[in-house]
Design a protein around this motif. Sequence first.
Motif, mmCIF file in Angstrom:
data_model
loop_
_atom_site.group_PDB
_atom_site.id
_atom_site.type_symbol
_atom_site.label_atom_id
_atom_site.label_comp_id
_atom_site.label_asym_id
_atom_site.label_seq_id
_atom_site.Cartn_x
_atom_site.Cartn_y
_atom_site.Cartn_z
ATOM 1 N N VAL A 29 0.857 -1.182 0.000
ATOM 2 C CA VAL A 29 0.000 0.000 0.000
ATOM 3 C C VAL A 29 0.893 1.232 0.000
ATOM 4 N N GLU A 65 -6.696 -4.188 -5.035
ATOM 5 C CA GLU A 65 -7.517 -4.712 -3.950
ATOM 6 C C GLU A 65 -7.750 -6.215 -4.156
ATOM 7 N N ALA A 106 -4.841 1.851 -1.415
ATOM 8 C CA ALA A 106 -5.354 0.635 -2.038
ATOM 9 C C ALA A 106 -4.245 -0.407 -2.144
ATOM 10 N N ARG A 141 -2.034 -3.091 -3.810
ATOM 11 C CA ARG A 141 -1.642 -3.333 -5.190
ATOM 12 C C ARG A 141 -0.445 -4.271 -5.237
#
Length: 273
Positions: A23, A42, A60, A62
């Motif tokens: 993140v 996600e 988010a 990744r």
Amino acid sequence: MGTTHTDLGIGRLAPGGRIPPHVRSFEQAIYLLAGEVAVQLEERAYLLRPGDFAFIPVGALRAFANRASEEARWLDVGSPVSLRLESGRRDTFFPTDAPDRTADASPPDLADPTLRLVGHYEGTDPDHLTKAVTSAARGRESAGMYAGLITYSGISVKMLVDQNRGAHLLTMFMVDYEVGGAAQNHEHPFEEGYFFLQGETDFELGGQIHHFRPGDTAWAGVGTTHACYNTEGGRVRWIETQAPVPPRQHSYRWPTDWERYEAEHCQGGDRHA
């Protein structure tokens, strides 16, 4: 280069390479230039190929993996800028319990109306306005907010990442210039980055003229004047980024609009001092 809001670079991932789930405390957008890369956003993973792009919100999860036999390469923009080493702080974190779903990546379903963080766009055809009305009226592909084009003065602009996709700190879009297309000298209250994809053109930046070719990059800071007059060299295409997101009003300022007041100042001597 002196940027305050923009990190613009090229990401490369060798065959078999991976970046485990992580993140970041800034927004990120990517545009695939070559090869293919599996990108987890996600809980879903997508296999991106040239022309695909993705927006990754702040915080988010990744991950990236290259399962192909050639290097993957993408344009990468982030805002705010990455924390420098001397700050003593971090902006990227790798949770040890985060699942890696890149092995399950598949090409994005671009017709899926719930697909918000990923898209595809390779550029505007020269006769895009004609094509928009030559197909059958009923059943024609939708030209909604994601498919629509902004066209003016021989220029077409296709937004890739903006507030419609959930971006609050940056934008990314593609610009196509026809021969004779022109953007008059102007400036903005935000930063702009440019990555040239196709064609060659003279580009005025801060009062100096530069000749740009595919692979070249440029940056305009807040208040830096810039213009493009595509008078030779064929069609030109580039990806452009902005940070922060432009305001609803007064995102452009054309110096020529204010020259009359400069003339009054000169005629009046020191009366404005």
